[in-house]
Motif scaffolding. Structure first.
Motif, PDB file in Angstrom:
ATOM      1  N   ARG A  23       0.818  -1.213   0.000  1.00  0.00           N
ATOM      2  CA  ARG A  23       0.000   0.000   0.000  1.00  0.00           C
ATOM      3  C   ARG A  23       0.845   1.253   0.000  1.00  0.00           C
ATOM      4  O   ARG A  23       0.468   2.282  -0.574  1.00  0.00           O
ATOM      5  CB  ARG A  23      -0.952  -0.004   1.199  1.00  0.00           C
ATOM      6  CG  ARG A  23      -1.885  -1.182   1.266  1.00  0.00           C
ATOM      7  CD  ARG A  23      -2.443  -1.623  -0.055  1.00  0.00           C
ATOM      8  NE  ARG A  23      -3.364  -0.689  -0.660  1.00  0.00           N
ATOM      9  CZ  ARG A  23      -3.940  -0.866  -1.850  1.00  0.00           C
ATOM     10  NH1 ARG A  23      -3.667  -1.931  -2.564  1.00  0.00           N
ATOM     11  NH2 ARG A  23      -4.752   0.029  -2.334  1.00  0.00           N
ATOM     12  N   ALA A 140     -14.746   6.148   2.597  1.00  0.00           N
ATOM     13  CA  ALA A 140     -14.801   4.897   1.837  1.00  0.00           C
ATOM     14  C   ALA A 140     -13.617   4.775   0.880  1.00  0.00           C
ATOM     15  O   ALA A 140     -12.976   3.719   0.788  1.00  0.00           O
ATOM     16  CB  ALA A 140     -16.113   4.836   1.055  1.00  0.00           C
ATOM     17  N   ARG A 144     -10.400   2.038   1.012  1.00  0.00           N
ATOM     18  CA  ARG A 144     -10.159   1.122  -0.122  1.00  0.00           C
ATOM     19  C   ARG A 144      -8.766   1.323  -0.719  1.00  0.00           C
ATOM     20  O   ARG A 144      -8.031   0.349  -0.966  1.00  0.00           O
ATOM     21  CB  ARG A 144     -11.224   1.358  -1.212  1.00  0.00           C
ATOM     22  CG  ARG A 144     -11.067   0.436  -2.418  1.00  0.00           C
ATOM     23  CD  ARG A 144     -11.419  -0.992  -2.057  1.00  0.00           C
ATOM     24  NE  ARG A 144     -11.151  -1.906  -3.154  1.00  0.00           N
ATOM     25  CZ  ARG A 144      -9.998  -2.555  -3.315  1.00  0.00           C
ATOM     26  NH1 ARG A 144      -9.012  -2.377  -2.466  1.00  0.00           N
ATOM     27  NH2 ARG A 144      -9.840  -3.376  -4.310  1.00  0.00           N
ATOM     28  N   GLU A 145      -8.385   2.565  -0.967  1.00  0.00           N
ATOM     29  CA  GLU A 145      -7.164   2.824  -1.722  1.00  0.00           C
ATOM     30  C   GLU A 145      -5.917   2.910  -0.858  1.00  0.00           C
ATOM     31  O   GLU A 145      -4.831   2.554  -1.292  1.00  0.00           O
ATOM     32  CB  GLU A 145      -7.321   4.120  -2.532  1.00  0.00           C
ATOM     33  CG  GLU A 145      -8.472   4.099  -3.515  1.00  0.00           C
ATOM     34  CD  GLU A 145      -8.378   2.942  -4.505  1.00  0.00           C
ATOM     35  OE1 GLU A 145      -7.252   2.582  -4.899  1.00  0.00           O
ATOM     36  OE2 GLU A 145      -9.433   2.391  -4.861  1.00  0.00           O
ATOM     37  N   SER A 148      -6.359  -0.842   1.699  1.00  0.00           N
ATOM     38  CA  SER A 148      -6.590  -2.121   1.027  1.00  0.00           C
ATOM     39  C   SER A 148      -7.707  -2.957   1.635  1.00  0.00           C
ATOM     40  O   SER A 148      -7.727  -4.165   1.498  1.00  0.00           O
ATOM     41  CB  SER A 148      -5.297  -2.950   1.000  1.00  0.00           C
ATOM     42  OG  SER A 148      -5.381  -3.979   0.054  1.00  0.00           O
ATOM     43  N   THR A 150     -11.350  -4.485   1.543  1.00  0.00           N
ATOM     44  CA  THR A 150     -12.237  -4.819   0.436  1.00  0.00           C
ATOM     45  C   THR A 150     -13.508  -3.985   0.526  1.00  0.00           C
ATOM     46  O   THR A 150     -13.852  -3.454   1.586  1.00  0.00           O
ATOM     47  CB  THR A 150     -12.620  -6.309   0.458  1.00  0.00           C
ATOM     48  OG1 THR A 150     -13.414  -6.559   1.625  1.00  0.00           O
ATOM     49  CG2 THR A 150     -11.379  -7.198   0.494  1.00  0.00           C
ATOM     50  N   THR A 151     -14.206  -3.903  -0.585  1.00  0.00           N
ATOM     51  CA  THR A 151     -15.474  -3.178  -0.603  1.00  0.00           C
ATOM     52  C   THR A 151     -16.450  -3.776   0.402  1.00  0.00           C
ATOM     53  O   THR A 151     -17.186  -3.053   1.091  1.00  0.00           O
ATOM     54  CB  THR A 151     -16.082  -3.214  -2.014  1.00  0.00           C
ATOM     55  OG1 THR A 151     -15.145  -2.649  -2.937  1.00  0.00           O
ATOM     56  CG2 THR A 151     -17.385  -2.434  -2.079  1.00  0.00           C
ATOM     57  N   GLU A 153     -15.706  -5.333   3.249  1.00  0.00           N
ATOM     58  CA  GLU A 153     -15.295  -4.976   4.606  1.00  0.00           C
ATOM     59  C   GLU A 153     -15.716  -3.540   4.948  1.00  0.00           C
ATOM     60  O   GLU A 153     -16.178  -3.263   6.057  1.00  0.00           O
ATOM     61  CB  GLU A 153     -13.783  -5.132   4.748  1.00  0.00           C
ATOM     62  CG  GLU A 153     -13.329  -6.582   4.781  1.00  0.00           C
ATOM     63  CD  GLU A 153     -11.824  -6.734   4.626  1.00  0.00           C
ATOM     64  OE1 GLU A 153     -11.298  -7.808   4.951  1.00  0.00           O
ATOM     65  OE2 GLU A 153     -11.167  -5.770   4.169  1.00  0.00           O
ATOM     66  N   ILE A 154     -15.542  -2.644   3.984  1.00  0.00           N
ATOM     67  CA  ILE A 154     -15.913  -1.250   4.214  1.00  0.00           C
ATOM     68  C   ILE A 154     -17.427  -1.126   4.366  1.00  0.00           C
ATOM     69  O   ILE A 154     -17.927  -0.410   5.239  1.00  0.00           O
ATOM     70  CB  ILE A 154     -15.414  -0.355   3.068  1.00  0.00           C
ATOM     71  CG1 ILE A 154     -13.904  -0.517   2.875  1.00  0.00           C
ATOM     72  CG2 ILE A 154     -15.730   1.114   3.351  1.00  0.00           C
ATOM     73  CD1 ILE A 154     -13.377   0.099   1.584  1.00  0.00           C
ATOM     74  N   ALA A 166     -19.508   0.392  -3.300  1.00  0.00           N
ATOM     75  CA  ALA A 166     -18.751   0.409  -4.550  1.00  0.00           C
ATOM     76  C   ALA A 166     -19.028   1.691  -5.337  1.00  0.00           C
ATOM     77  O   ALA A 166     -18.110   2.282  -5.924  1.00  0.00           O
ATOM     78  CB  ALA A 166     -19.102  -0.812  -5.390  1.00  0.00           C
ATOM     79  N   ILE A 169     -17.043   4.593  -3.871  1.00  0.00           N
ATOM     80  CA  ILE A 169     -15.615   4.536  -4.220  1.00  0.00           C
ATOM     81  C   ILE A 169     -15.392   5.005  -5.649  1.00  0.00           C
ATOM     82  O   ILE A 169     -14.463   5.770  -5.929  1.00  0.00           O
ATOM     83  CB  ILE A 169     -15.090   3.105  -3.997  1.00  0.00           C
ATOM     84  CG1 ILE A 169     -15.103   2.774  -2.494  1.00  0.00           C
ATOM     85  CG2 ILE A 169     -13.677   2.949  -4.563  1.00  0.00           C
ATOM     86  CD1 ILE A 169     -14.870   1.311  -2.178  1.00  0.00           C
TER      87      ILE A 169
END
Length: 431
Positions: A23, A140, A144-145, A148, A150-151, A153-154, A166, A169
């Motif tokens: 990351r 969000a 994600r960025e 790292s 996942t969508t 998890e967020i 999604a 993001i």
């Protein structure tokens, strides 16, 4: 040039670098390439190249710098070959800031310092948390960025569907591109306006690491460590009471990690934990930060939560916890940041102070709020309070419903154990 290295040694090193540094490398590539998608492509190309070259050429002294340099040039070379986005290529090649990386060789890569790589991740956080974007999108996108997650998890952290998350993001990436948001740490005058979202990001990363939303493990140590590292970075940049409060909260919570699970990886609830396993060094550091933040009288959400954690940390056991103080702190917290989840936590504290019946009335009222109807801990709490008042069959129904809402395997196991115990009680009430 170093000697050839066995492939299995290279693979192990690459796996380690990817796990610990990917990351950070990604953040640096975003700064250099100015595009999320190009940076993602460069990241994967760089690791593929390392897998092919390091067995013959040896593992470089600074793998992260090597990967950043190679990934960047791989993308530039691809853009040249495809004869597209010529303006992006020209801009990248004409930039005076990154001159050392224009020489495509191993030695030039070493000039990219670890300090710059560290700062790039902080730059990326502030970019994703730019005020031009909606707060929900800021958090969000950063989760994600930068981190790292996942969508899915967020989405779990926000109690929304993965498809909704999604979309947020995607909107965030488009906004950064269309508004040409700069990839930089804001100046001192801008920091206060940007810090709230940054702290929210770090807090949510820690929460996901401390109690994973899904999977076989209770915790994800890499996420909690990353959140604490980022909080220390921000605190060095902005010595603010709430930044200190957040760091304190995470340190005090982290101090209990070793006691949170047993040897089989099953959850041990707070009142049952062996407090001798709590990390006293983290407790001391966290408590000092809490005290400093409270003395500033310029504190808020995170500092108050840290103060609650500090009360727990000082108690010899659950019975000797100052529940009166905890209930009062939750009352202050609700004034600062009204939330049904905080109300649920306060209900538990009230039940510990005044008895389970007092907590039951609050939880039953909270169940009318839609946001808590998809939260497994609402029903687990309700079930626990019902069981403590002897309403076993009703408690079983609540624990069964909680079981349908959690995707974390250890949480499912503890709920099943409670159900088995209550089922036994319902058939043998004299036990």
């Amino acid at each position: 040039m170093t000697a050839p290295v066995a492939k299995h040694v290279v693979q192990a090193r690459i796996d380690d670098v990817y796990r610990q540094e990917a990351r950070k490398i990604y953040a640096s590539l975003i700064r250099l390439l100015g595009d999320f998608d190009l940076a993602e492509e460069a990241l994967h190309d760089a690791f593929s190249t390392a897998l092919a070259q390091w067995p013959q050429e040896g593992i470089p002294e600074n793998p992260s710098a090597w990967l950043i340099s190679v990934g960047r040039f791989k993308v530039i070379d691809q853009l040249r070959r495809q004869k597209r986005q010529s303006e992006i290529v020209s801009q990248l090649l004409d930039s005076p800031i990154e001159t050392p990386l224009f020489q495509h060789n191993r030695e030039a890569a070493f000039e990219f310092s670890d300090e710059v790589i560290e700062d790039d991740q902080l730059r990326l956080i502030f970019t994703c948390c730019h005020p031009a974007m909606d707060a929900k999108v800021q958090v969000a996108l950063t989760l994600r960025e930068v981190c790292s997650l996942t969508t899915e998890e967020i989405a779990s952290a926000f109690l929304v569907s993965p498809s909704t998350m999604a979309q947020r993001i995607v909107r965030g990436k488009a906004k950064i591109r269309e508004a040409n948001i700069p990839f930089q740490i804001p100046g001192e005058a801008e920091l206060p306006d940007r810090i709230e979202s940054v702290l929210s990001v770090i807090y949510l990363v820690y929460n996901e690491g401390y109690s994973a939303s899904a999977g076989a493990q209770v915790t994800r140590a890499e996420l909690t460590a990353e959140a604490i590292r980022l909080a220390r970075l921000v605190l060095s940049l902005l010595p603010d009471a709430e930044v200190a409060g957040l760091l304190a909260l995470m340190l005090l919570t982290e101090s209990r990690r070793a006691a949170r699970t047993d040897s089989q990886g099953d959850i041990v609830l707070l009142e049952d934990q062996n407090r001798r396993l709590w990390d006293q060094a983290l407790i001391q550091e966290g408590s000092a930060l809490v005290q400093s933040a409270l003395e500033s009288r310029d504190f808020g959400y995170y500092t108050l939560q840290a103060a609650i954690a500090s009360v727990h940390a000082r108690a010899a056991d659950s019975a000797h916890t100052d529940w009166h103080q905890i209930v009062s702190l939750y009352a202050l917290l609700l004034q600062v940041a009204p939330s049904p989840v905080i109300e649920l936590n306060q209900a538990v504290a009230i039940a510990m102070r005044d008895g389970p019946q007092a907590g039951l009335a609050i939880v039953e009222a909270l169940l009318q709020q839609k946001v808590l109807q998809q939260y497994h801990l609402t029903y687990a709490t309700y079930g626990e309070l019902l069981s403590r008042t002897g309403r076993v069959r009703e408690a079983i129904r609540q624990f069964e419903h909680a079981l349908t809402l959690t995707q974390q395997v250890p949480e499912q196991r503890i709920l099943r154990r409670k159900l088995a115990h209550l089922s036994d009680l319902s058939h043998n009430p004299k036990k």
